[in-house]
Design a protein around this motif. Structure first.
Motif, PDB file in Angstrom:
ATOM      1  N   ALA A  66       3.469  -7.422   3.252  1.00  0.00           N
ATOM      2  CA  ALA A  66       1.986  -7.334   4.611  1.00  0.00           C
ATOM      3  C   ALA A  66       1.262  -7.032   3.847  1.00  0.00           C
ATOM      4  O   ALA A  66       0.240  -7.535   4.171  1.00  0.00           O
ATOM      5  N   SER A  67       1.075  -6.253   2.628  1.00  0.00           N
ATOM      6  CA  SER A  67      -0.779  -5.382   2.555  1.00  0.00           C
ATOM      7  C   SER A  67      -1.382  -6.827   2.026  1.00  0.00           C
ATOM      8  O   SER A  67      -2.745  -5.712   2.471  1.00  0.00           O
ATOM      9  N   ILE A  94       1.196  -0.965   0.526  1.00  0.00           N
ATOM     10  CA  ILE A  94       0.116   0.214  -0.568  1.00  0.00           C
ATOM     11  C   ILE A  94       0.785   1.197  -0.085  1.00  0.00           C
ATOM     12  O   ILE A  94       0.507   2.206  -0.812  1.00  0.00           O
ATOM     13  N   ALA A  95       2.309   1.480   0.861  1.00  0.00           N
ATOM     14  CA  ALA A  95       3.203   2.083   0.987  1.00  0.00           C
ATOM     15  C   ALA A  95       3.114   2.769  -0.279  1.00  0.00           C
ATOM     16  O   ALA A  95       3.453   3.846  -0.981  1.00  0.00           O
ATOM     17  N   GLU A 133       8.611  -3.967  -7.492  1.00  0.00           N
ATOM     18  CA  GLU A 133       8.037  -4.751  -6.941  1.00  0.00           C
ATOM     19  C   GLU A 133       8.824  -6.245  -6.785  1.00  0.00           C
ATOM     20  O   GLU A 133       9.024  -6.538  -8.738  1.00  0.00           O
ATOM     21  N   GLY A 134       9.447  -6.946  -5.886  1.00  0.00           N
ATOM     22  CA  GLY A 134      10.095  -7.426  -6.097  1.00  0.00           C
ATOM     23  C   GLY A 134       9.490  -8.796  -6.331  1.00  0.00           C
ATOM     24  O   GLY A 134      10.056  -9.983  -6.676  1.00  0.00           O
ATOM     25  N   ALA A 187      14.543  -4.858  -6.288  1.00  0.00           N
ATOM     26  CA  ALA A 187      15.923  -3.940  -6.230  1.00  0.00           C
ATOM     27  C   ALA A 187      17.308  -4.889  -5.808  1.00  0.00           C
ATOM     28  O   ALA A 187      17.193  -5.136  -4.355  1.00  0.00           O
ATOM     29  N   GLY A 246       3.136  -3.015  11.915  1.00  0.00           N
ATOM     30  CA  GLY A 246       1.794  -3.947  12.473  1.00  0.00           C
ATOM     31  C   GLY A 246       0.367  -3.030  12.503  1.00  0.00           C
ATOM     32  O   GLY A 246      -0.515  -3.732  12.693  1.00  0.00           O
ATOM     33  N   SER A 257      -2.387  -8.474   5.471  1.00  0.00           N
ATOM     34  CA  SER A 257      -2.811  -8.428   6.488  1.00  0.00           C
ATOM     35  C   SER A 257      -4.508  -8.795   7.428  1.00  0.00           C
ATOM     36  O   SER A 257      -4.881  -9.194   6.272  1.00  0.00           O
ATOM     37  N   GLY A 258      -4.145  -7.895   9.190  1.00  0.00           N
ATOM     38  CA  GLY A 258      -5.919  -8.333   9.439  1.00  0.00           C
ATOM     39  C   GLY A 258      -6.867  -7.552   8.654  1.00  0.00           C
ATOM     40  O   GLY A 258      -7.983  -7.267   8.732  1.00  0.00           O
ATOM     41  N   GLN A 303      -7.324  -4.460   9.419  1.00  0.00           N
ATOM     42  CA  GLN A 303      -8.390  -3.498  10.262  1.00  0.00           C
ATOM     43  C   GLN A 303      -7.518  -2.176   9.880  1.00  0.00           C
ATOM     44  O   GLN A 303      -6.110  -1.331  10.236  1.00  0.00           O
ATOM     45  N   GLY A 305      -0.511  -0.586  10.036  1.00  0.00           N
ATOM     46  CA  GLY A 305       0.299   0.064   8.821  1.00  0.00           C
ATOM     47  C   GLY A 305      -0.882   0.514   7.935  1.00  0.00           C
ATOM     48  O   GLY A 305      -1.134   1.500   6.106  1.00  0.00           O
ATOM     49  N   ILE A 306      -1.877  -0.476   7.396  1.00  0.00           N
ATOM     50  CA  ILE A 306      -3.085  -0.357   6.642  1.00  0.00           C
ATOM     51  C   ILE A 306      -3.950   0.855   6.488  1.00  0.00           C
ATOM     52  O   ILE A 306      -3.896   1.281   5.421  1.00  0.00           O
ATOM     53  N   ASN A 309       9.202  -2.262   3.374  1.00  0.00           N
ATOM     54  CA  ASN A 309       9.165  -3.042   4.580  1.00  0.00           C
ATOM     55  C   ASN A 309       9.595  -4.136   5.092  1.00  0.00           C
ATOM     56  O   ASN A 309      10.973  -4.146   4.999  1.00  0.00           O
TER      57      ASN A 309
HETATM   58  C1  LIG Z   1      -0.044 -10.871   8.640  1.00  0.00           C
HETATM   59  C2  LIG Z   1      -0.153  -9.675   9.271  1.00  0.00           C
HETATM   60  C3  LIG Z   1      -1.397  -8.874   9.955  1.00  0.00           C
HETATM   61  C4  LIG Z   1      -1.575  -7.840   9.521  1.00  0.00           C
HETATM   62  N1  LIG Z   1      -2.774  -6.651  10.056  1.00  0.00           N
HETATM   63  C5  LIG Z   1      -2.818  -5.479  10.697  1.00  0.00           C
HETATM   64  C6  LIG Z   1      -4.116  -4.939  10.461  1.00  0.00           C
HETATM   65  O1  LIG Z   1      -4.979  -5.657  10.921  1.00  0.00           O
HETATM   66  N2  LIG Z   1      -4.067  -3.978  10.676  1.00  0.00           N
HETATM   67  C7  LIG Z   1      -3.121  -2.955  10.321  1.00  0.00           C
HETATM   68  O2  LIG Z   1      -3.031  -1.744  10.419  1.00  0.00           O
HETATM   69  N3  LIG Z   1      -1.429  -3.196   9.761  1.00  0.00           N
HETATM   70  C8  LIG Z   1      -2.167  -4.698   9.677  1.00  0.00           C
HETATM   71  N4  LIG Z   1      -0.707  -5.566   9.389  1.00  0.00           N
HETATM   72  C9  LIG Z   1       0.651  -4.556   8.799  1.00  0.00           C
HETATM   73  C10 LIG Z   1       0.061  -3.961   7.906  1.00  0.00           C
HETATM   74  O3  LIG Z   1       0.675  -4.715   6.945  1.00  0.00           O
HETATM   75  C11 LIG Z   1       1.454  -3.476   7.439  1.00  0.00           C
HETATM   76  O4  LIG Z   1       1.988  -1.985   8.087  1.00  0.00           O
HETATM   77  C12 LIG Z   1       1.598  -2.559   5.433  1.00  0.00           C
HETATM   78  O5  LIG Z   1       0.703  -3.275   4.836  1.00  0.00           O
HETATM   79  C13 LIG Z   1       2.783  -2.438   5.225  1.00  0.00           C
HETATM   80  O6  LIG Z   1       2.561  -1.738   3.800  1.00  0.00           O
HETATM   81  P1  LIG Z   1       3.634  -1.277   2.761  1.00  0.00           P
HETATM   82  O7  LIG Z   1       3.533  -1.108   1.500  1.00  0.00           O
HETATM   83  O8  LIG Z   1       5.039  -1.074   4.235  1.00  0.00           O
HETATM   84  O9  LIG Z   1       4.836  -2.775   2.949  1.00  0.00           O
HETATM   85  P2  LIG Z   1       4.006  -4.407   2.425  1.00  0.00           P
HETATM   86  O10 LIG Z   1       2.942  -5.008   1.843  1.00  0.00           O
HETATM   87  O11 LIG Z   1       4.736  -5.127   2.917  1.00  0.00           O
HETATM   88  O12 LIG Z   1       5.023  -3.980   0.962  1.00  0.00           O
HETATM   89  C14 LIG Z   1       6.642  -3.621   1.152  1.00  0.00           C
HETATM   90  C15 LIG Z   1       6.830  -4.650  -0.633  1.00  0.00           C
HETATM   91  O13 LIG Z   1       8.030  -4.491  -0.880  1.00  0.00           O
HETATM   92  C16 LIG Z   1       9.073  -5.745  -1.366  1.00  0.00           C
HETATM   93  N5  LIG Z   1      10.265  -5.300  -1.461  1.00  0.00           N
HETATM   94  C17 LIG Z   1      10.291  -5.265  -1.029  1.00  0.00           C
HETATM   95  N6  LIG Z   1      12.090  -5.570  -0.676  1.00  0.00           N
HETATM   96  C18 LIG Z   1      12.077  -5.196  -2.563  1.00  0.00           C
HETATM   97  C19 LIG Z   1      13.732  -5.196  -3.013  1.00  0.00           C
HETATM   98  N7  LIG Z   1      14.663  -4.522  -2.916  1.00  0.00           N
HETATM   99  N8  LIG Z   1      13.085  -5.188  -4.038  1.00  0.00           N
HETATM  100  C20 LIG Z   1      11.164  -4.376  -4.849  1.00  0.00           C
HETATM  101  N9  LIG Z   1      11.100  -4.014  -3.916  1.00  0.00           N
HETATM  102  C21 LIG Z   1      11.446  -5.256  -2.520  1.00  0.00           C
HETATM  103  C22 LIG Z   1       8.646  -6.897  -1.225  1.00  0.00           C
HETATM  104  O14 LIG Z   1       7.639  -7.725  -2.319  1.00  0.00           O
HETATM  105  C23 LIG Z   1       6.643  -5.746  -0.601  1.00  0.00           C
HETATM  106  O15 LIG Z   1       5.904  -6.770  -1.873  1.00  0.00           O
HETATM  107  C24 LIG Z   1      -0.655  -6.846   9.048  1.00  0.00           C
HETATM  108  C25 LIG Z   1       0.209  -7.017   9.053  1.00  0.00           C
HETATM  109  C26 LIG Z   1       0.672  -9.049   8.318  1.00  0.00           C
HETATM  110  C27 LIG Z   1       2.301  -9.279   8.492  1.00  0.00           C
END
Ligand SMILES: Cc1cc2nc3c(=O)[nH]c(=O)nc-3n(C[C@H](O)[C@H](O)[C@H](O)COP(=O)(O)OP(=O)(O)OC[C@H]3O[C@@H](n4cnc5c(N)ncnc54)[C@H](O)[C@@H]3O)c2cc1C
Length: 423
Positions: free
Chosen positions: A65-66, A37-38, A57-58, A207, A364, A69-70, A72, A366-367, A235
């Motif tokens: 995590a996105s 999502i970020a 995206e790797g 990357a 945890g 996730s749960g 919420q 981050g949604i 993340n």
């Molecule tokens: C099981 C679980 C339950 C959760 N429940 C909740 C909840 O209910 N409510 C809440 O608010 N938060 C929850 N969270 C946390 C929330 O999901 C995360 O904070 C949020 O989704 C993070 O988003 P992001 O985009 O930062 O990271 P991600 O969604 O993890 O995305 C990061 C992406 O970067 C990619 N990446 C990494 N390194 C590289 C690279 N070198 N080159 C290219 N791509 C790369 C990865 O493949 C990944 O797809 C939960 C997390 C988990 C795991």
């Protein structure tokens, strides 16, 4: 957790295109790394402002995590407000809180504007198991009303029982502005909106190096992106890409099960209002209804980084402690993912160089926050860094112990917190 994810979300994902891997060299204004999502939010905002954006995206969009996730979408920060007030002062903490509320509004806006089909519902409960936690919730309700002008309802045991068919909770806060959604479909929807706005997405394009020049060069195994700006949104999955970032977060595994479809009547007899629920323990349980009437129940964590033996059995046991009525319910899906916790659990946003931005440390929670964080990076890249810099002033430290000792020390700290949950 590098294999394909066999989750309820993957099984019910909306159709989405497969994006090619990057080959050769391309030029862009901004290179976003990470398709959660970020990253998708950052890319979408910048493309809407007219920037040429490439997203790498790797694995697949939403694979991290996105997409696991749960679901919420909750106001505020994992650290709680006290730590933010302590670190940033009252006035700035209030501005950051308001930004987190904007994160919820942004979800509503994007779902409506981009027609994202992601089962969005509003309403979230934070539930107390022990009298000590009930007192904490009462204090939190008072502070939210007084310091943040954010009213939430306090529910006593009987009022909680009217919503949740369980004896487990003695009180709860009910927040009508937070909610829940299908996180993978939301992420895929953002990626679709980003593509429509002109973002070039490459999957299976990890990357491997960021050359910090102006323009910067981001390399993958088969290509390069030259860009004036880079936004790292990786993340807990960042691996070895940027050790300075990796050292400030600990990847913590958390696990979810989804029951078989229980039918509308049965699931509504357990959770009468379609709200999301989390408890007030440090190692918390979180659950909600799915659109097809399953219970999606998450809980337990692993600081050792190992996928624990029989995650499904252990998570089901926690589910039955809340809803013993479900002993006969089959578990259809069990999966896990990593969250990126910081020492303080406050978010860690900043710059590695004047043109290299990063977002991490959602801990945890981050949604909702990831989406608005993407907007803040986009503002900063466009020259309006004031809101982004509210967050960059938060101090973050490396986890102690170095690469070898930091996990054992965290496991010990974790044991202490677990013991507190039992008291
Ligand atoms: C099981 C679980 C339950 C959760 N429940 C909740 C909840 O209910 N409510 C809440 O608010 N938060 C929850 N969270 C946390 C929330 O999901 C995360 O904070 C949020 O989704 C993070 O988003 P992001 O985009 O930062 O990271 P991600 O969604 O993890 O995305 C990061 C992406 O970067 C990619 N990446 C990494 N390194 C590289 C690279 N070198 N080159 C290219 N791509 C790369 C990865 O493949 C990944 O797809 C939960 C997390 C988990 C795991």
């Amino acid at each position: 957790m590098t294999e394909a994810v066999h989750s309820y979300y993957a099984a019910t994902a909306n159709p989405a295109p497969a994006f090619p891997a990057l080959t050769g060299e391309i030029v862009a204004d901004v290179c976003v790394v990470g398709g959660g999502i970020a990253g998708c939010s950052t890319a979408l905002h910048l493309a809407e402002k007219g920037y040429r954006v490439v997203l790498l995206e790797g694995e697949r969009i939403g694979w991290g995590a996105s997409g696991r996730s749960g679901g919420q979408a909750i106001v505020g920060f994992a650290s709680g407000q006290d730590k933010i007030v302590h670190a940033a002062g009252k006035e700035n903490a209030r501005r950051m809180w308001d930004i987190s509320i904007e994160g919820l509004d942004l979800i509503a806006d994007r779902v409506a504007r981009h027609h994202i089909d992601c089962d969005l519902h509003w309403g979230q409960m934070h539930a107390a198991i022990k009298p000590r936690q009930r007192d904490d919730l009462l204090a939190e309700q008072a502070s939210l009303a007084k310091d943040f002008d954010y009213p939430v309802d306090f529910l006593e045991r009987n009022a909680v029982r009217e919503i949740l068919s369980t004896e487990r909770y003695c009180a709860a806060l009910y927040d009508k502005r937070s909610g829940h959604l299908h996180p993978l479909n939301y992420t895929l929807g953002l990626a679709a909106a980003a593509t429509a706005a002109g973002v070039q997405i490459f999957e299976h394009s990890k990357a491997t190096h960021v050359d910090r020049n102006d323009p910067a060069t981001v390399s993958t195994a088969t290509g390069k992106v030259k860009a004036r700006f880079v936004a790292l949104c990786c993340n807990a999955y960042i691996g070895g890409l940027e050790p300075t970032l990796r050292n400030r977060i600990m990847p913590v595994g958390t696990y979810i099960v989804a029951t078989e479809p229980l039918g509308e009547e049965r699931i509504a007899s357990l959770i009468r209002r379609n709200v999301a629920v989390s408890d007030a323990n440090f190692v918390l349980d979180y659950f909600r209804r799915s659109a097809d009437h399953r219970l999606i129940f998450g809980g337990r964590v692993s600081y050792s980084g190992l996928d624990p033996f029989n995650t499904q059995r252990a998570t089901r046991k926690r589910m039955l402690a809340v809803f013993p009525q479900l002993t006969d319910a089959r578990i259809d899906f069990a999966w896990g993912g990593y969250v990126d916790i910081t020492l303080s659990r406050a978010p860690d946003f900043g710059r590695l160089a004047s043109n290299i931005f990063y977002l991490q440390g959602f801990s945890g929670h981050g949604i909702a926050l990831t989406g608005i964080a993407g907007k803040l990076v986009a503002e900063a890249i466009c020259g309006q860094a004031e809101r982004f810099d509210l967050f960059t002033r938060l101090d973050h430290r490396n986890f102690p112990g170095g690469p070898l000792l930091r996990t054992p020390s965290l496991v010990l700290a974790m044991l202490w917190y677990r013991m507190r949950d039992w008291l």
